[in-house]
Design a protein around this motif. Structure first.
Motif, short mmCIF file in Angstrom:
data_model
loop_
_atom_site.label_atom_id
_atom_site.label_comp_id
_atom_site.label_asym_id
_atom_site.label_seq_id
_atom_site.Cartn_x
_atom_site.Cartn_y
_atom_site.Cartn_z
N CYS A 53 36.95 30.86 15.19
CA CYS A 53 36.30 31.47 16.34
C CYS A 53 34.85 31.00 16.41
CB CYS A 53 36.33 33.00 16.22
SG CYS A 53 38.00 33.68 16.24
N GLY A 54 34.36 30.79 17.62
CA GLY A 54 33.02 30.26 17.81
C GLY A 54 32.03 31.28 18.30
N LYS A 55 30.92 30.77 18.82
CA LYS A 55 29.81 31.52 19.40
C LYS A 55 28.88 32.12 18.36
CE LYS A 55 32.05 30.37 22.93
NZ LYS A 55 31.72 29.01 23.44
N GLY A 56 29.08 31.79 17.08
CA GLY A 56 28.18 32.28 16.06
C GLY A 56 28.39 33.75 15.75
N PRO A 57 27.71 34.29 14.72
CA PRO A 57 27.97 35.66 14.27
C PRO A 57 27.11 36.72 14.92
CG PRO A 57 26.54 34.56 12.72
CD PRO A 57 26.86 33.54 13.78
N PHE A 58 26.18 36.34 15.80
CA PHE A 58 25.25 37.33 16.36
C PHE A 58 25.67 37.74 17.76
CE2 PHE A 58 21.47 38.03 19.10
CZ PHE A 58 21.07 39.25 18.56
N ARG A 59 25.68 39.06 18.01
CA ARG A 59 25.94 39.60 19.34
C ARG A 59 24.91 40.67 19.67
NH1 ARG A 59 28.66 35.93 18.85
NH2 ARG A 59 30.90 35.62 19.23
N GLU A 60 24.46 40.64 20.91
CA GLU A 60 23.68 41.75 21.43
C GLU A 60 24.15 42.05 22.84
OE1 GLU A 60 19.47 41.10 21.68
OE2 GLU A 60 19.61 39.76 23.40
N LEU A 61 24.12 43.32 23.20
CA LEU A 61 24.39 43.73 24.57
C LEU A 61 23.09 44.25 25.16
CD1 LEU A 61 27.28 44.03 23.04
CD2 LEU A 61 27.92 45.09 25.21
N ARG A 62 22.67 43.63 26.26
CA ARG A 62 21.39 43.93 26.87
C ARG A 62 21.56 44.90 28.03
NH1 ARG A 62 21.68 38.66 27.19
NH2 ARG A 62 21.38 38.71 29.44
N LEU A 63 20.77 45.95 28.01
CA LEU A 63 20.75 46.92 29.10
C LEU A 63 19.65 46.53 30.08
CD1 LEU A 63 22.40 49.53 29.59
CD2 LEU A 63 20.44 50.81 28.73
N SER A 64 19.91 46.71 31.38
CA SER A 64 18.90 46.37 32.38
C SER A 64 18.80 47.47 33.42
CB SER A 64 19.24 45.04 33.07
OG SER A 64 20.46 45.13 33.78
N VAL A 65 17.62 47.58 34.01
CA VAL A 65 17.35 48.51 35.11
C VAL A 65 16.87 47.68 36.29
CG1 VAL A 65 15.95 50.45 35.89
CG2 VAL A 65 16.76 50.40 33.53
N ASP A 66 17.66 47.66 37.35
CA ASP A 66 17.35 46.82 38.51
C ASP A 66 17.09 45.38 38.10
OD1 ASP A 66 17.68 48.88 40.32
OD2 ASP A 66 15.58 49.46 40.29
N GLY A 67 17.91 44.87 37.17
CA GLY A 67 17.81 43.49 36.73
C GLY A 67 16.74 43.23 35.70
N ARG A 68 15.95 44.22 35.35
CA ARG A 68 14.87 44.07 34.37
C ARG A 68 15.37 44.47 32.99
NH1 ARG A 68 9.18 45.14 35.58
NH2 ARG A 68 9.96 46.02 37.52
N SER A 69 15.22 43.61 31.99
CA SER A 69 15.66 43.93 30.63
C SER A 69 14.99 45.22 30.16
CB SER A 69 15.31 42.80 29.66
OG SER A 69 16.03 41.63 29.98
N ALA A 70 15.81 46.12 29.61
CA ALA A 70 15.29 47.44 29.23
C ALA A 70 15.67 47.83 27.81
CB ALA A 70 15.80 48.50 30.22
#
Length: 553
Positions: free
Chosen positions: A257-274
């Motif tokens: 399996c690929g994509k490396g071992p790191f995952r993050e899920l980013r939350l945004s408010v009106d497209g702005r990283s939050a």
């Protein structure tokens, strides 16, 4: 979970795909690993502290069977109306969800959710059964969802199981909620005023982000997000052990399996990283080798975390009465295409009861669009390789809200660090993995010129894996798996320089498993689990050792 072959897990994760698949297939039905039975699943984690006030219990389902989640019609989700007990009216000091399950035969582990009024309140998984049958229990503090519970609401438990001539285990679940009244010693719990939810989301390679418009109260004062999420499929369930894309491309025959071992899920408010969620590496009771988790499941396997992010600095952007986009996306450091990430976002809104409208402003926003990720890779040839991956985040957001009791400013600081060191050797038949995640989140609030109140949460999540597989010239196979999982937490509350409260949790689990097939048959495993905590209820400590499915006296 969808139907998968018995070797669906490690066999698709490690380089020794075909060899390991043959080993697990030779093991036969999962229920035969330790004979016909093993001890009922248990954990040494501290049980919930429940108030000693008058209480009322409402049973929502009793011994409800889940056998075919893909039938016509499916038997999931099971939905009933939850009505709060008239004899124990709120506000409550606590509300607790209790689940009791039983299953016998042969079956995979299955993920399931509980929702009340459409809001997710639990993400859990089931144990894999013995032939004779096992029982297990889960308790979940759902006090923070009290704003939903003062009126009748749909209660839904969704467990998609499959049974046939081979996979015979039917999960039977009993669920209830206990409402604890308030007293001077156990006052009513402080909760948000309203709950909003995005509903379920699914993130894939074709659609790596999702967003939902929501309208917030115009007198909003504080806002907190809770994110339930998990990676699904043969790869993303084990994302923490995935190889970098460059190594996968250079070694296509290994089936990695690929994509490396790191995952993050980013939350945004009106497209702005939050803010960002770095998921804990939950391993279910069928993961890597089922022998590892009998009878003690992996950390958080029966109660997956709901990750909380404080969004109060963004309140000033949400007060106009119009819809605002709440979004979620998987990290884009490497183009995400493995399988699926699913989950749901709940939003806890606290309003100003002294005025109809508040006003506010976001005054400082230094939140990275994505974490900074570095990868160092050495391809040693012959199915061997070594790579290290690191990721960091240092985010700050500050805002103020003008309320009926003055101006309140809130600063949210996140300092997150991840590292992974992975080695493949012996043509891919040996794996050594060492992952470390350290998360520090601090929320500082200040009313006017008063002292600052700071809540700090620190979490350290180590994961070590060792895997060794050998097939000799005579066809004998030998597989050994070792692990150490940890979850270490420290929460603090300070008013200026004065420490008001501090609590800690140190939870460690270390299982090993050995399988041998051919000239002899070996099925053996042992584990130690240790849990220590400090806090308002005083210190707590419990440890346990198990061997071949049973506690060691």
């Amino acid at each position: 979970m969808a139907v998968r072959p018995l070797y669906r897990r490690a066999a698709r994760l490690l380089a020794a795909v075909l060899a390991l698949a043959a080993t697990l297939l030779a093991a036969g039905p999962a229920s035969a690993d330790f004979g016909t039975d093993y001890h009922d699943p248990f954990s040494v984690a501290k049980p919930l502290t429940r108030p000693d006030t008058r209480s009322c219990t409402v049973e929502t389902m009793h011994d409800q069977p889940f056998s075919n989640g893909y039938g016509n019609p499916p038997d999931t989700p099971y939905t009933v109306t939850l009505t709060p007990p008239a004899a124990c009216r709120g506000p409550w000091s606590a509300v607790v969800l209790d689940l009791h399950g039983r299953v016998a035969g042969r079956q995979f582990d299955r993920l399931f959710t509980v929702r009340i009024g459409g809001v997710q309140v639990l993400l859990s998984s089931t144990p894999e059964p013995s032939a004779d049958g096992i029982e297990w229990s889960v308790e979940r503090d759902v006090t923070r969802y009290a704003p939903l519970l003062d009126r009748p609401q749909p209660f839904a438990l969704d467990l998609a199981n499959v049974t046939d001539a081979t996979y015979t285990g039917v999960f039977r679940i009993t669920a209830s909620l206990t409402f604890y009244t308030a007293s001077p010693r156990h006052p009513a719990a402080a909760t948000a005023d309203r709950l909003l939810t995005t509903g379920p989301f699914g993130l894939t390679g074709a659609a790596p982000s999702a967003a939902v418009p929501l309208v917030f109260p115009q007198n909003l004062e504080r806002l907190t997000a809770e994110v339930y999420t998990r990676g699904g499929g043969a790869c993303e369930e084990f994302a923490y052990a995935s190889a970098p894309d460059a190594y996968v491309s250079a070694n296509p025959g290994l089936g990695l399996c690929g994509k490396g071992p790191f995952r993050e899920l980013r939350l945004s408010v009106d497209g702005r990283s939050a803010g960002a969620v770095w998921p804990y590496p939950v391993i279910y009771t069928g993961g890597w080798d089922p022998l590892l988790w009998r009878p003690t499941p992996g950390i958080a396997a029966f109660d997956l975390p709901g990750y909380r992010l404080d969004l109060t600095p963004y309140v000033g952007l949400l007060l106009d009465g119009r819809p605002h986009s709440i979004g979620i996306a998987v990290n884009a450091a490497e183009s995400q295409s493995n399988d699926l990430w699913t989950g749901q976002i709940n939003l806890f809104a606290t309003v100003d009861h002294g005025r109809a409208r508040t006003e506010g402003r976001l005054i400082d926003h230094r939140v990275a669009p994505e974490a900074a990720v570095t990868t160092a890779l050495t391809d040693q040839g012959g199915g061997s390789g070594h790579w290290t991956v690191t990721a960091t985040r240092h985010d700050t957001a500050t805002g103020w809200v003008q309320t009926s009791h003055g101006r309140v400013s809130t600063e949210v600081r996140d300092d997150l660090a991840f590292s992974s060191d992975e080695q493949l050797a012996s043509g891919g038949n040996e794996l050594t993995l060492r992952n470390r995640t350290d998360l520090t989140r601090a929320v500082t609030t200040r009313a006017g010129l008063g002292p600052a109140l700071t809540r700090t949460a620190h979490e350290s999540d180590p994961l070590d894996v060792g895997y060794h597989y050998v097939r000799d010239a005579a066809g004998n196979t030998d597989q050994r798996t070792t692990m150490t999982l940890g979850r270490h937490q420290e929460d603090g509350l300070r008013l200026g320089p004065l420490t008001l409260a501090r609590s800690t949790v140190d939870h460690t689990y270390a299982p090993t498993a050995h399988r041998h097939d051919g000239d002899t048959t070996v099925r053996t495993a042992e584990a130690t689990e240790d849990y220590r905590s400090t806090g308002p209820d005083g210190p707590y400590h419990r440890s346990a050792a198990t061997r071949d499915g049973w506690p060691v006296p």
